[in-house]
Design an enzyme around this catalytic site. Structure first.
Site, mmCIF file in Angstrom:
data_model
loop_
_atom_site.group_PDB
_atom_site.id
_atom_site.type_symbol
_atom_site.label_atom_id
_atom_site.label_comp_id
_atom_site.label_asym_id
_atom_site.label_seq_id
_atom_site.Cartn_x
_atom_site.Cartn_y
_atom_site.Cartn_z
ATOM 1 N N GLU A 85 1.753 -5.093 48.690
ATOM 2 C CA GLU A 85 0.675 -4.571 49.526
ATOM 3 C C GLU A 85 -0.640 -4.663 48.769
ATOM 4 O OE1 GLU A 85 1.295 -0.532 50.765
ATOM 5 O OE2 GLU A 85 -0.368 -0.555 52.173
ATOM 6 N N GLU B 24 -7.140 8.852 44.747
ATOM 7 C CA GLU B 24 -6.710 9.922 43.835
ATOM 8 C C GLU B 24 -5.349 9.580 43.233
ATOM 9 O OE1 GLU B 24 -7.992 10.583 46.963
ATOM 10 O OE2 GLU B 24 -9.930 11.032 46.059
ATOM 11 N N SER C 258 -3.847 6.626 48.063
ATOM 12 C CA SER C 258 -5.254 7.051 48.025
ATOM 13 C C SER C 258 -5.839 6.803 46.631
ATOM 14 C CB SER C 258 -5.361 8.535 48.369
ATOM 15 O OG SER C 258 -4.847 9.305 47.302
ATOM 16 N N GLN D 49 4.668 -1.070 60.083
ATOM 17 C CA GLN D 49 5.212 -0.369 58.924
ATOM 18 C C GLN D 49 5.464 1.104 59.232
ATOM 19 O OE1 GLN D 49 2.422 0.158 55.721
ATOM 20 N NE2 GLN D 49 4.010 0.083 54.157
ATOM 21 N N GLY D 50 6.699 1.559 59.052
ATOM 22 C CA GLY D 50 7.038 2.964 59.284
ATOM 23 C C GLY D 50 7.267 3.695 57.976
ATOM 24 N N TYR D 51 6.193 4.045 57.300
ATOM 25 C CA TYR D 51 6.274 4.739 56.010
ATOM 26 C C TYR D 51 5.813 6.186 56.132
ATOM 27 C CZ TYR D 51 7.425 0.972 52.707
ATOM 28 O OH TYR D 51 8.046 0.019 51.981
ATOM 29 N N SER D 52 4.461 6.364 56.328
ATOM 30 C CA SER D 52 3.872 7.706 56.305
ATOM 31 C C SER D 52 4.417 8.579 57.423
ATOM 32 C CB SER D 52 2.354 7.610 56.474
ATOM 33 O OG SER D 52 1.791 6.937 55.399
#
Lengths: 377, 399
Positions: B244, B384, B382, B126-129
């Site tokens: 996910e 948060e 996250s 996965q190429g997200y962040s």
């Protein structure tokens, strides 16, 4: 009442902080972590030259400190930089026991230690003892004028590097008795001594030590036969206080890194520290950091008290450091996010030091129970 | 109100148990039990076994070769798989990319890529962040510029889990810089062997090498590898994120973890008695178990709703937060239980050979796992961010 460091301790703190800032950055330290030895002889010698080892011993013992606040001044600085060199094991524990109990000949080892020429280890805990200091099952049997040791010691820090081990063994009584435990000086090359080493998660190395008919002359005994428990407990109190100070230093670094990160990391177009959810958590860490500082001061300030008062303050400090340590370590990582999980970021090592400290000399729960027992007595 | 499973569901659980007892290779379950890495071969072997049984793509519709299980069936399987120490199913191709292709991909893309996911021919990551785009994913900067029948991709992705095993990566890339952030993102499929791609491992604090940085330097990607429409990638990404979050509560992992804690605490001695008999430690374990029992039911309540066709909304954020808190608490109990034997650096165990581990309680690398699982409350949005979603939904626009 005065909470300032004396002039001497202030100088010690300044010079040690400067030395570590110049010689012990993250990359250097991570290189040391991955080295076979697990610590740097160069740094060790540098610390000895600086007088850091001497500061852990009294003038009578050949040093120039040795009081609770000398020990905490040194260890807070070591903790701030995440130092993995074995001062706690070589100097405070093993060296301290020799200084406390040794005869004139044995005391000579302390001099060598302070000069940086000797490495020591304290082999006491056993696979079934967990955090109990009295649970010794290794045996010492008299055979003519010799003493024969048998048993196994668990997770003995610095055992591989040690030129000499201070080993506890039972001469009489049952596992769990305080009476009957003796200490012996065992050279690293003694026949029947096996040291199987491994790296530790938070840096440094330890070993499983087996004693298989290790035969020693009677002159290897440290102090009186069967009467070492009080000295072991008192030394462990100093070492526990040192570890609490080290953890305090590590928590200072964790909080500093987290504050800086909250101010510089931007998401959603603003520094993440401007989000109230994070700002309040950071405030809670800073509040608890001051609690931790006071707990360390309490422990150090009562190290010279009678046993009941000394141990009660030590257990109070270790319990509080365990609780605050978990909060600081976990929340610092969480507020950073993924970056703090990477080995090359300073906080990763610092957080491990904080957490793993809970696994030495008794964890949060152990010291809570001990505090209750000591308070009732 | 009825807390019991139906006859069909109980029979299904028996089928799953029989399958796991017969087909789960012992060397793999031993590794999972001890918290060791499986390696590429281990994952591929388990995927092939599941695929032979037709139980690999449990969430796919039948028309694409899936098992089309409902949420309760998937929950039962996940619970049993964790209890039997089965390897986790690597989700990137199966439960993240596939649903996007099935909903937004072209017929050609579906026919080509989906069978290759089942057969294991492709390993997706996965190429997200990105370094500057974590919680604020929409601020991503990796660009794709159209050049004839190709895109030219430049930039960097990070936290790419198991990217070292992957031959394909699905990426969010910026195709328009002049519009609102969310409206200039596209969804691209990129072959990892293309010139200009560099993968660099990130070593984590527990010594593991499961995440990577992926660098793109003038990487040529065929235009046909665009999924759906240009600049609609954010919509697809959000759709993917809802997938996910299946098994987000991790109930099975927590149950298996709690069993491990009890096993260690029975063998570890404290004050001459097994640690599990220590009232203080027993209270900690009980507290975690009580929380887990309630959370398991919350999970089932939400799953039942989903099985009845209602899409979970804010509840999946609640499960993520509570589920990770409980799992991390259980990791903390395990390292506490191990006592001084939590101190050794069990890198040998993580790498697959554990002879050097001195621990008499056979606890495995519990402290390393404790640190590794700090990621649970960081990744996949996250905790948060999840709380913010809950607050926005329930309180209305809270900032």
């Amino acid at each position: 009442m005065n909470f300032d460091l004396t002039e001497e301790r202030q100088m010690l703190q300044d010079s040690l902080r400067r030395f570590l800032r110049d010689k012990y950055d993250t990359a250097t330290r991570n290189g040391i972590l991955e080295s076979d030895a697990g610590f740097s002889a160069e740094i060790w010698n540098g610390l000895a030259e600086l007088g850091v080892i001497g500061a852990l011993f009294t003038e009578e013992q050949g040093g120039f400190g040795g009081a609770g606040f000398d020990v905490t001044t040194v260890f807070e600085e070591l903790g701030r930089a995440g130092v993995v060199e074995p001062l706690l094991d070589s100097a405070v524990l093993a060296g301290g026991l020799i200084a406390d109990l040794g005869n004139e000949t044995q005391q000579e080892h302390v001099e060598a230690l302070i000069g940086g020429e000797l490495q020591l280890a304290f082999a006491h805990g056993e696979p079934g003892s967990r955090y109990d200091l009295n649970r010794v099952t290794s045996t010492a049997a008299q055979n003519g004028s010799d003493i024969v040791l048998n048993g196994r010691k668990a997770v003995v820090a610095n055992a591989e590097a040690a030129d000499m081990l201070v080993v506890s063994a039972r001469e009489s009584g049952e596992a769990g008795d305080e009476a009957g435990i003796s200490l012996f000086l065992v050279p690293a090359d003694a026949k029947g001594l096996t040291v199987t080493g491994y790296a530790l998660l938070a840096g440094g190395r330890a070993a499983e030590v087996t004693l298989d008919d290790v035969t020693l002359p009677e002159s290897a005994r440290l102090g009186a036969a069967g009467k070492a428990f009080d000295a072991i407990e008192a030394r462990t109190a100093v070492a526990t206080t040192a570890l609490c100070a080290e953890t305090l230093g590590a928590m200072e670094t964790a909080c500093t890194l987290t504050r800086e990160y909250l101010g510089t990391r931007k998401q959603f177009g603003r520094p993440i520290g401007s989000f109230q959810a994070l700002a309040h958590r950071m405030s809670d860490l800073l509040i608890d950091l001051e609690q931790a500082r006071s707990a360390v001061i309490n422990a150090a300030g009562h190290l010279a008290d009678d046993r009941a008062s000394r141990e009660r303050h030590v257990s109070a400090a270790k319990n509080l450091m365990g609780r605050v340590g978990r909060l600081v370590s976990e929340d610092s990582i969480q507020m950073h996010g993924g970056i703090a999980m990477t080995q090359e970021y300073e906080l990763a090592h610092i957080a491990k030091r904080i957490t793993i400290a809970d696994h030495r000399f008794g964890d949060t729960d152990h010291h809570l129970e001990r505090f209750i027992a000591l308070s009732a007595a | 109100m009825d807390l019991s499973y139906s006859d069909e569901e109980r029979a299904f659980r028996e089928d799953v148990r029989a399958f796991l007892a017969e087909k789960l290779p012992k060397d793999l379950s031993d590794k999972v039990k001890r918290g060791e890495e499986l390696g590429k071969e281990g994952h591929e072997r388990w995927h092939a076994i599941l695929n032979d049984q037709g139980w690999l793509a449990t969430n796919w519709p039948k028309e694409f070769g899936g098992a089309a299980w409902n949420a309760v069936q998937r929950h039962i399987f996940e619970e049993e798989a964790a209890a039997h120490h089965a390897p986790r199913i690597v989700p990137f191709g199966l439960s993240m990319l596939a649903p996007v292709l099935q909903k937004f991909g072209s017929k050609e893309q579906q026919d080509y890529w989906l069978p290759r996911i089942l057969s294991g021919e492709d390993w997706w990551c996965q190429g997200y962040s990105e370094p500057g785009a974590g919680s604020d994913l929409a601020s991503l900067k990796t660009t794709a510029v159209k050049d004839g029948d190709h895109y030219i991709v430049n930039g960097q992705k990070t936290w790419t889990t198991l990217g070292q095993h992957a031959n394909m990566i699905f990426c969010l890339v910026r195709t328009d810089k002049d519009v609102k952030q969310q409206e200039g993102i596209s969804f691209l499929l990129i072959d990892m062997d293309t010139p200009g791609i560099t993968v660099r491992p990130i070593i984590l604090l527990d010594g593991s090498a499961e995440v990577n940085e992926v660098f793109f330097d003038n990487v040529k990607v065929p235009a046909e590898n665009l999924v759906g429409e240009e600049n609609k990638g954010w919509t697809y990404a959000k759709y993917l994120l809802t997938h996910e979050r299946t098994n987000i509560a991790g109930v099975g992992f927590s149950q298996a973890g709690l069993s491990a804690v009890k096993r260690i605490a029975k063998s570890e001695m404290a004050g001459g008695r097994p640690l599990i008999e220590n009232p203080h430690f027993a209270a900690r374990v009980a507290q975690a178990e009580i929380d887990l029992m309630a959370m398991a039911t919350t999970n089932l309540r939400i799953i039942s709703k989903a099985a009845a066709g209602q899409a979970p909304g804010v509840e999946s954020s609640m499960l993520k937060v509570k589920g990770t808190i409980i799992r991390q608490e259980i990791n903390d109990l395990a390292r506490r239980a191990a006592g001084v034997y939590a101190m050794p650096f069990a890198s040998e165990a993580v790498a697959g050979s554990n002879d050097a581990l001195p621990d008499p309680n056979d606890a495995g690398p519990v402290a390393a796992q404790y640190f590794n699982n700090r990621k649970l409350s960081i990744f996949g949005g996250s905790n948060e961010i999840q709380r913010q979603i809950i607050a926005k939904t329930m309180l209305g626009g809270a900032k």
